[in-house]
Design a protein around this motif. Structure first.
Motif, PDB file in Angstrom:
ATOM      1  N   ASN B  41     103.281  25.004  -3.846  1.00 56.32           N
ATOM      2  CA  ASN B  41     102.673  24.055  -4.786  1.00 56.32           C
ATOM      3  C   ASN B  41     101.537  23.255  -4.158  1.00 56.32           C
ATOM      4  OD1 ASN B  41     104.539  24.728  -6.882  1.00 56.32           O
ATOM      5  ND2 ASN B  41     106.053  23.512  -5.780  1.00 56.32           N
ATOM      6  N   ARG B  42     100.881  23.827  -3.184  1.00 54.95           N
ATOM      7  CA  ARG B  42      99.755  23.150  -2.546  1.00 54.95           C
ATOM      8  C   ARG B  42      98.533  24.061  -2.546  1.00 54.95           C
ATOM      9  NH1 ARG B  42     101.879  19.438   1.205  1.00 54.95           N
ATOM     10  NH2 ARG B  42      99.738  18.789   1.622  1.00 54.95           N
ATOM     11  N   GLY B  43      97.386  23.475  -2.259  1.00 56.32           N
ATOM     12  CA  GLY B  43      96.172  24.266  -2.111  1.00 56.32           C
ATOM     13  C   GLY B  43      96.149  24.964  -0.769  1.00 56.32           C
ATOM     14  N   LEU B  44      95.082  25.694  -0.521  1.00 57.46           N
ATOM     15  CA  LEU B  44      94.949  26.401   0.746  1.00 57.46           C
ATOM     16  C   LEU B  44      94.416  25.448   1.812  1.00 57.46           C
ATOM     17  CD1 LEU B  44      94.696  28.696  -1.502  1.00 57.46           C
ATOM     18  CD2 LEU B  44      93.652  30.032   0.302  1.00 57.46           C
ATOM     19  N   GLN B  45      95.013  25.519   2.971  1.00 56.79           N
ATOM     20  CA  GLN B  45      94.549  24.701   4.089  1.00 56.79           C
ATOM     21  C   GLN B  45      93.914  25.593   5.142  1.00 56.79           C
ATOM     22  OE1 GLN B  45      97.475  22.063   5.777  1.00 56.79           O
ATOM     23  NE2 GLN B  45      98.453  21.728   3.799  1.00 56.79           N
ATOM     24  N   PHE B  46      92.769  25.182   5.618  1.00 57.68           N
ATOM     25  CA  PHE B  46      92.059  25.912   6.640  1.00 57.68           C
ATOM     26  C   PHE B  46      92.823  25.853   7.963  1.00 57.68           C
ATOM     27  CE2 PHE B  46      88.630  27.446   9.106  1.00 57.68           C
ATOM     28  CZ  PHE B  46      88.464  26.607  10.193  1.00 57.68           C
ATOM     29  N   LEU B  47      93.008  27.007   8.595  1.00 61.26           N
ATOM     30  CA  LEU B  47      93.700  27.086   9.877  1.00 61.26           C
ATOM     31  C   LEU B  47      92.731  27.295  11.025  1.00 61.26           C
ATOM     32  CD1 LEU B  47      96.936  29.274   9.567  1.00 61.26           C
ATOM     33  CD2 LEU B  47      96.764  26.861  10.205  1.00 61.26           C
ATOM     34  N   LEU B  48      91.896  28.322  10.897  1.00 58.90           N
ATOM     35  CA  LEU B  48      90.957  28.635  11.969  1.00 58.90           C
ATOM     36  C   LEU B  48      89.918  29.618  11.463  1.00 58.90           C
ATOM     37  CD1 LEU B  48      91.927  31.720  12.844  1.00 58.90           C
ATOM     38  CD2 LEU B  48      93.638  30.473  14.134  1.00 58.90           C
ATOM     39  N   SER B  60      94.669  25.174  14.067  1.00 63.06           N
ATOM     40  CA  SER B  60      95.623  24.092  13.826  1.00 63.06           C
ATOM     41  C   SER B  60      97.066  24.565  14.010  1.00 63.06           C
ATOM     42  CB  SER B  60      95.453  23.574  12.392  1.00 63.06           C
ATOM     43  OG  SER B  60      94.117  23.232  12.120  1.00 63.06           O
ATOM     44  N   TYR B  61      97.942  23.608  14.272  1.00 63.74           N
ATOM     45  CA  TYR B  61      99.398  23.813  14.302  1.00 63.74           C
ATOM     46  C   TYR B  61      99.831  24.867  15.331  1.00 63.74           C
ATOM     47  CZ  TYR B  61      98.495  21.695   9.747  1.00 63.74           C
ATOM     48  OH  TYR B  61      98.029  20.887   8.728  1.00 63.74           O
ATOM     49  N   GLY B  62      99.043  25.082  16.361  1.00 65.86           N
ATOM     50  CA  GLY B  62      99.421  26.015  17.416  1.00 65.86           C
ATOM     51  C   GLY B  62      99.115  27.473  17.120  1.00 65.86           C
ATOM     52  N   PHE B  63      98.405  27.715  16.026  1.00 68.03           N
ATOM     53  CA  PHE B  63      98.040  29.083  15.682  1.00 68.03           C
ATOM     54  C   PHE B  63      96.786  29.531  16.435  1.00 68.03           C
ATOM     55  CE2 PHE B  63     100.863  30.546  12.398  1.00 68.03           C
ATOM     56  CZ  PHE B  63     101.397  29.379  11.869  1.00 68.03           C
ATOM     57  N   GLU B  64      96.697  30.828  16.647  1.00 70.14           N
ATOM     58  CA  GLU B  64      95.497  31.429  17.207  1.00 70.14           C
ATOM     59  C   GLU B  64      95.306  32.796  16.586  1.00 70.14           C
ATOM     60  OE1 GLU B  64      96.568  31.246  21.345  1.00 70.14           O
ATOM     61  OE2 GLU B  64      97.463  33.239  21.296  1.00 70.14           O
TER      62      GLU B  64
END
Lengths: 115, 115
Positions: B41-48, B60-64
């Motif tokens: 129920n949320r929009g898309l958040q940019f990760l990388l 973000s959040y430890g992702f690569e």
């Protein structure tokens, strides 16, 4: 913390009614995108604007959908008349175009149900 | 034309184990590559994103994610998954040489991290 806002968050309407969705892009962003998300089609780009001018709306059904940017702080997506197949989540995204938009930031979406 | 494939509809992983979400792309020119995450129920958040430079991109959040030009892949990774990483992940590509700012999204991969 700047973010894209969308209203309404949820909309239930009857077939044939007009639906208007609004988006406020992040202040300073000059590019706005409208997407539709469904289970069957995934994320589809409907239209996008740069500096308030429509650049591409080829993804949008022209007969019933229209998108506008009355000013730099407001983008609208209108469906008239709405149909049950329009039921989806509609996302707005904004970005800053400098030699192409590097990152798009999404709003929370408007969940539309057409009965 | 540009396209993105996410071959797995769902990935299940135990908490603390490494997480990989696969993405392959096709563009005629050089790619801009993105990962977004969508919580319920949320929009898309940019990760990388990858634009140029080092093939290993940290987000973000430890992702690569690692850009592999020869395999036209951009797999998302996290060394140790958390239950809170359970979400829908989208890979997206834009052709750097193509006109316009169109992002093409993959179909999404649902990640379920079990305690």
């Amino acid at each position: 913390d700047a973010r894209v806002t969308q209203t309404p968050r949820h909309k239930v309407t009857e077939m044939g009614q007009e639906v208007t969705m609004r988006c406020q892009p992040i202040l300073g962003h000059n590019t706005v995108f409208w997407y539709r998300q469904t289970m069957m089609q995934g994320l589809e780009l409907l239209a996008y604007f740069r500096n308030r001018a429509p650049l591409d709306d080829s993804g949008m059904p022209k007969d019933r959908f229209s998108a506008e940017m009355p000013d730099a702080t407001l983008a609208t997506l209108k469906i008239q008349p709405s149909e049950p197949r329009d039921s989806a989540v509609y996302f707005c995204a904004s970005g800053l175009s400098q030699a192409g938009v590097r990152t798009q930031y999404f709003g929370p979406g408007t969940r539309l149900l057409v009965l | 034309a540009q396209s993105v494939a996410q071959p797995e509809d769902q990935v299940n992983v135990a908490e603390g184990n490494p997480l990989t979400v696969k993405c392959t792309y096709s563009v005629s020119g050089n790619p801009y590559l993105f990962w977004y995450v969508q919580y319920p129920n949320r929009g898309l958040q940019f990760l990388l994103k990858y634009i140029t430079g080092d093939n290993l991109v940290k987000g973000s959040y430890g992702f690569e994610a690692e850009f592999n030009k020869s395999q036209t892949s951009f797999h998302l990774k996290k060394p140790s998954a958390l239950v809170s990483d359970s979400a829908l992940y989208f890979c997206a590509v834009r052709d750097l040489e193509a006109a316009g700012n169109k992002l093409t999204f993959g179909g999404g991969t649902r990640v379920l991290v079990k305690p």
